[in-house]
Motif scaffolding. Structure first.
Motif, PDB file in Angstrom:
ATOM      1  N   LYS A 168       1.706  -1.217  -7.753  1.00  0.00           N
ATOM      2  CA  LYS A 168       1.721  -0.564  -6.434  1.00  0.00           C
ATOM      3  C   LYS A 168       0.345  -0.060  -6.023  1.00  0.00           C
ATOM      4  CE  LYS A 168       6.525   1.009  -6.766  1.00  0.00           C
ATOM      5  NZ  LYS A 168       7.417   2.199  -6.924  1.00  0.00           N
ATOM      6  N   GLY A 169      -0.428   0.428  -7.008  1.00  0.00           N
ATOM      7  CA  GLY A 169      -1.711   1.024  -6.659  1.00  0.00           C
ATOM      8  C   GLY A 169      -2.858   0.046  -6.544  1.00  0.00           C
ATOM      9  N   PHE A 170      -2.788  -1.092  -7.258  1.00  0.00           N
ATOM     10  CA  PHE A 170      -3.933  -2.002  -7.272  1.00  0.00           C
ATOM     11  C   PHE A 170      -3.554  -3.428  -6.847  1.00  0.00           C
ATOM     12  CE2 PHE A 170      -5.004   1.358 -10.275  1.00  0.00           C
ATOM     13  CZ  PHE A 170      -6.284   1.710  -9.849  1.00  0.00           C
ATOM     14  N   GLN A 171      -2.546  -3.984  -7.520  1.00  0.00           N
ATOM     15  CA  GLN A 171      -2.272  -5.403  -7.280  1.00  0.00           C
ATOM     16  C   GLN A 171      -1.782  -5.667  -5.862  1.00  0.00           C
ATOM     17  OE1 GLN A 171       0.273  -7.170 -10.198  1.00  0.00           O
ATOM     18  NE2 GLN A 171       0.211  -9.212  -9.282  1.00  0.00           N
ATOM     19  N   THR A 172      -0.840  -4.870  -5.383  1.00  0.00           N
ATOM     20  CA  THR A 172      -0.288  -5.115  -4.047  1.00  0.00           C
ATOM     21  C   THR A 172      -1.334  -4.952  -2.940  1.00  0.00           C
ATOM     22  OG1 THR A 172       1.911  -4.452  -4.799  1.00  0.00           O
ATOM     23  CG2 THR A 172       1.498  -4.409  -2.417  1.00  0.00           C
ATOM     24  N   PRO A 173      -2.124  -3.844  -2.909  1.00  0.00           N
ATOM     25  CA  PRO A 173      -3.159  -3.755  -1.875  1.00  0.00           C
ATOM     26  C   PRO A 173      -4.218  -4.859  -1.991  1.00  0.00           C
ATOM     27  CG  PRO A 173      -2.750  -1.595  -2.856  1.00  0.00           C
ATOM     28  CD  PRO A 173      -2.044  -2.602  -3.709  1.00  0.00           C
ATOM     29  N   THR A 174      -4.570  -5.241  -3.231  1.00  0.00           N
ATOM     30  CA  THR A 174      -5.556  -6.310  -3.416  1.00  0.00           C
ATOM     31  C   THR A 174      -5.002  -7.637  -2.900  1.00  0.00           C
ATOM     32  OG1 THR A 174      -6.414  -5.184  -5.371  1.00  0.00           O
ATOM     33  CG2 THR A 174      -6.988  -7.493  -5.102  1.00  0.00           C
ATOM     34  N   ASN A 175      -3.736  -7.884  -3.179  1.00  0.00           N
ATOM     35  CA  ASN A 175      -3.106  -9.104  -2.664  1.00  0.00           C
ATOM     36  C   ASN A 175      -3.135  -9.125  -1.139  1.00  0.00           C
ATOM     37  OD1 ASN A 175      -2.510 -10.151  -5.150  1.00  0.00           O
ATOM     38  ND2 ASN A 175      -0.404  -9.420  -5.189  1.00  0.00           N
ATOM     39  N   GLY A 213       1.896   9.008   2.133  1.00  0.00           N
ATOM     40  CA  GLY A 213       1.650   7.663   1.633  1.00  0.00           C
ATOM     41  C   GLY A 213       2.780   6.713   1.963  1.00  0.00           C
ATOM     42  N   GLU A 214       4.031   7.194   1.829  1.00  0.00           N
ATOM     43  CA  GLU A 214       5.178   6.340   2.157  1.00  0.00           C
ATOM     44  C   GLU A 214       5.224   6.038   3.656  1.00  0.00           C
ATOM     45  OE1 GLU A 214       6.945   4.854   0.097  1.00  0.00           O
ATOM     46  OE2 GLU A 214       6.529   5.893  -1.781  1.00  0.00           O
ATOM     47  N   SER A 215       4.890   7.019   4.473  1.00  0.00           N
ATOM     48  CA  SER A 215       4.870   6.785   5.926  1.00  0.00           C
ATOM     49  C   SER A 215       3.787   5.779   6.307  1.00  0.00           C
ATOM     50  CB  SER A 215       4.639   8.110   6.653  1.00  0.00           C
ATOM     51  OG  SER A 215       5.673   9.022   6.373  1.00  0.00           O
ATOM     52  N   GLY A 242      -1.862   3.764   2.011  1.00  0.00           N
ATOM     53  CA  GLY A 242      -0.588   4.332   1.543  1.00  0.00           C
ATOM     54  C   GLY A 242      -0.451   4.242   0.043  1.00  0.00           C
ATOM     55  N   ALA A 243      -0.830   3.086  -0.507  1.00  0.00           N
ATOM     56  CA  ALA A 243      -0.745   2.916  -1.956  1.00  0.00           C
ATOM     57  C   ALA A 243      -1.683   3.881  -2.665  1.00  0.00           C
ATOM     58  CB  ALA A 243      -1.084   1.476  -2.334  1.00  0.00           C
ATOM     59  N   GLY A 244      -2.851   4.135  -2.083  1.00  0.00           N
ATOM     60  CA  GLY A 244      -3.794   5.071  -2.690  1.00  0.00           C
ATOM     61  C   GLY A 244      -3.245   6.484  -2.738  1.00  0.00           C
ATOM     62  N   LEU A 245      -2.586   6.921  -1.658  1.00  0.00           N
ATOM     63  CA  LEU A 245      -2.006   8.262  -1.638  1.00  0.00           C
ATOM     64  C   LEU A 245      -0.895   8.401  -2.680  1.00  0.00           C
ATOM     65  CD1 LEU A 245      -1.827   8.901   2.226  1.00  0.00           C
ATOM     66  CD2 LEU A 245      -3.382   9.975   0.590  1.00  0.00           C
ATOM     67  N   VAL A 246       0.000   7.421  -2.701  1.00  0.00           N
ATOM     68  CA  VAL A 246       1.098   7.467  -3.666  1.00  0.00           C
ATOM     69  C   VAL A 246       0.568   7.384  -5.091  1.00  0.00           C
ATOM     70  CG1 VAL A 246       3.183   6.290  -4.463  1.00  0.00           C
ATOM     71  CG2 VAL A 246       2.717   6.489  -2.012  1.00  0.00           C
ATOM     72  N   LEU A 247      -0.452   6.536  -5.299  1.00  0.00           N
ATOM     73  CA  LEU A 247      -1.042   6.401  -6.630  1.00  0.00           C
ATOM     74  C   LEU A 247      -1.683   7.708  -7.079  1.00  0.00           C
ATOM     75  CD1 LEU A 247      -1.837   4.603  -9.029  1.00  0.00           C
ATOM     76  CD2 LEU A 247      -3.924   4.008  -7.767  1.00  0.00           C
ATOM     77  N   GLY A 248      -2.345   8.401  -6.152  1.00  0.00           N
ATOM     78  CA  GLY A 248      -2.971   9.675  -6.495  1.00  0.00           C
ATOM     79  C   GLY A 248      -1.955  10.696  -6.979  1.00  0.00           C
ATOM     80  N   VAL A 249      -0.824  10.794  -6.279  1.00  0.00           N
ATOM     81  CA  VAL A 249       0.227  11.727  -6.691  1.00  0.00           C
ATOM     82  C   VAL A 249       0.799  11.327  -8.048  1.00  0.00           C
ATOM     83  CG1 VAL A 249       2.505  12.645  -6.113  1.00  0.00           C
ATOM     84  CG2 VAL A 249       0.806  12.351  -4.324  1.00  0.00           C
TER      85      VAL A 249
END
Length: 549
Positions: A130-137, A380-382, A413-420
């Motif tokens: 969720k934090g790296f692969q999906t945004p990179t894709n 992040g979810e929003s 969004g992924a960065g915010l969720v990943l941070g939490v």
């Protein structure tokens, strides 16, 4: 002023004599009891022997007469074989039923534990996806669309398929675990119709039920994402339709999670306001402490006056001198005891004020922390929901096919969720480390702490992310709150003043653990606080309410 005379109290001597007399009487009673027991055993043996002799004579007589009657059916020889077989069958059936129910429960608990362990082992991989692969894709997908690079499109689609599959596996396992936990807690809530155990189980059932529903919907969203990526790999004609459906599903789930976080923020904010309304314990309890201090001073003056009277009687000449001195010593001794009790009561109350101030501050900090985490996570979810909307629109509009807004929002969004997620993981690892490396820090009062683990062992325990912290600060604060709010029958709570106990119970109500939440009248609710058998349930309830909004 003369030195007080220490003498042996006649009451103590009387107590010693009484105890000795009771021991002598107990010895005589014990001897009588022993003899009575011996007679009773002899009488039982006699009756048993008579019955056995009668049964043997009856069986011999029946055998000699060669009757058709089955000796096993003779009332003197006990129940018949048929009756014994029927009874054994019934008992065996009941025992088998109980064993079957226990086996089913044990089997269900084992499955739940294995699935939970499996899910927690997948969570680090899921976090990476969720934090790296999906945004990179998403970024490479944008680049492939701009450059019309078919090879890159195929590679990103394959990577997206694996990412969505990993997300789906983790989410499906979590959904099943949440559903099983919700079912278990629903049964516990029905079992405990009222009280702390009922409220804790009901709250967990509601939370886990919502987790199961959201998890099921999220699993559907990941399934749509897999379908989208597969159509890209196969270069299917309906790839745009699949992308649009996946974007809508992702947007819906993101919106649901964002709304849920908003509700949690609202709950934590409500708790924070209710706790803040209680005021500073130092100010609230100032009047009570002043009255206790005044009582201490008065008791001190009374003790001083008693000693002055003792000096006066000691210097008195007359036949009644010894009697007056004896009475003065008793009066001085009693006055000193009252002064000592008043001083101890004041000291205990001052310590309780400090404890209440500490736990109230901790409770407010927990709610503020929860509001912060849920705000960032909900944001992040929003943001991910907005990215899903952009993806859906881009799939249906050729002009937006290469718009970088979608993958930019997805990355944010992924960065915010990943941070939490990383913050929670780091905090949990730190607590697990302290739990075994400094076991004395949050040990219960009167409990011998476990032996401290070495630094290496503590680090290894900290990395066991699937284990929950059982002896941390939150559990220690829950014990402190309960000790202040509990009744006089609870060990360590007898010296708490009525005013302090009332303030602590107001904190429980602010934490949503009051009579209404427990489905009890205020008097019955107070009785549960004063019941030693319910101590464990209360501490678990308070710890749960400190962590939730």
């Amino acid at each position: 002023m003369s030195t007080p005379i220490h003498r042996t109290s006649p009451r103590q001597s009387a107590a010693i004599l009484t105890a000795a007399q009771q021991r002598r009487e107990g010895s005589r009673t014990g001897g009588t009891s022993a003899r009575s027991t011996e007679h009773a055993l002899l009488a039982m043996q006699s009756r048993a022997g008579n019955r056995a002799t009668t049964a043997a004579v009856q069986r011999a007589r029946d055998t000699a007469r060669d009757t058709a009657r089955d000796p096993a059916r003779d009332p003197a020889s006990g129940p018949s074989r048929d009756t014994e077989r029927d009874s054994a069958a019934e008992n065996g059936g009941a025992s088998a039923g109980a064993k079957s129910a226990g086996a089913k429960k044990n089997y269900r608990d084992r499955i739940a534990a294995l699935l939970d362990r499996f899910k927690k082992n997948l969570e680090p991989i899921d976090t990476f996806i969720k934090g790296f692969q999906t945004p990179t894709n998403a970024a490479f997908t944008q680049q492939a669309a701009v450059s019309a690079n078919e090879g890159l499109k195929h590679s990103t689609a394959a990577s997206g398929t694996s990412a969505a599959s990993g997300n789906l596996l983790t989410e499906a396992a979590g959904t099943v675990v949440s559903g099983m936990d919700a079912y278990k807690n629903m049964k516990d809530a029905k079992k405990h119709e009222t009280g702390a155990n009922h409220h804790t189980a009901k709250k967990k059932a509601r939370t886990k039920g919502a987790d199961a529903v959201v998890g099921a919907a999220n699993s559907g969203s990941y399934s749509a994402a897999i379908a989208k990526e597969v159509t890209k790999v196969q270069k299917a004609a309906n790839a745009a339709v699949a992308s649009e459906a996946s974007g809508i599903a992702s947007a819906s789930i993101g919106a649901i999670k964002g709304m849920r976080s908003a509700f949690r923020v609202g709950g934590a904010a409500t708790k924070y306001r209710q706790i803040k309304k209680l005021g500073d314990p130092h100010v609230v309890q100032a009047g009570s402490l002043a009255r206790l201090n005044e009582s201490r001073e008065q008791a001190g003056w009374a003790a001083a006056e008693a000693y002055v009277a003792l000096d006066a009687y000691w210097a008195h000449d007359g036949p009644e001198r010894l009697e007056l001195v004896s009475e003065a010593i008793d009066a001085a001794w009693e006055a000193m005891g009252e002064a000592r009790d008043a001083a101890e009561t004041l000291q205990h109350a001052e310590q309780d004020v400090e404890k209440l101030s500490t736990v109230q501050g901790y409770a407010k900090k927990k709610q503020l922390t929860k509001m912060g985490k849920e705000t960032v996570s909900g944001g992040g979810e929003s943001t991910k929901a907005a990215a899903g909307i952009v993806t859906a629109v881009a799939a249906g509009t050729v002009g937006l096919a290469s718009n970088p807004v979608g993958w930019g929002l997805a990355g944010a969004g992924a960065g915010l969720v990943l941070g939490v997620t990383l913050y929670k993981a780091l905090r949990a690892a730190t607590k697990r480390y302290e739990e075994v490396h400094h076991p004395e820090r949050w040990a219960a009062k009167g409990e011998t702490p476990a032996e401290a683990a070495s630094r290496k062992e503590s680090l290894q325990h900290a990395l066991k992310f699937w284990k929950k912290v059982s002896k941390g600060e939150r559990q220690a604060m829950a014990r402190e709150i309960y000790a202040l709010a509990a009744g006089p029958d609870i060990s360590g709570s007898g010296g708490t003043t009525a005013e302090m106990r009332e303030s602590a119970r107001s904190l429980l109500i602010a934490l949503k653990s009051g009579p209404a939440k427990h489905k009890l009248e205020p008097e019955a609710w107070a009785e549960t606080l004063n019941d030693p058998a319910k101590t464990g349930g209360w501490i678990a309830e308070i710890a749960e309410q400190l962590a939730s909004g």
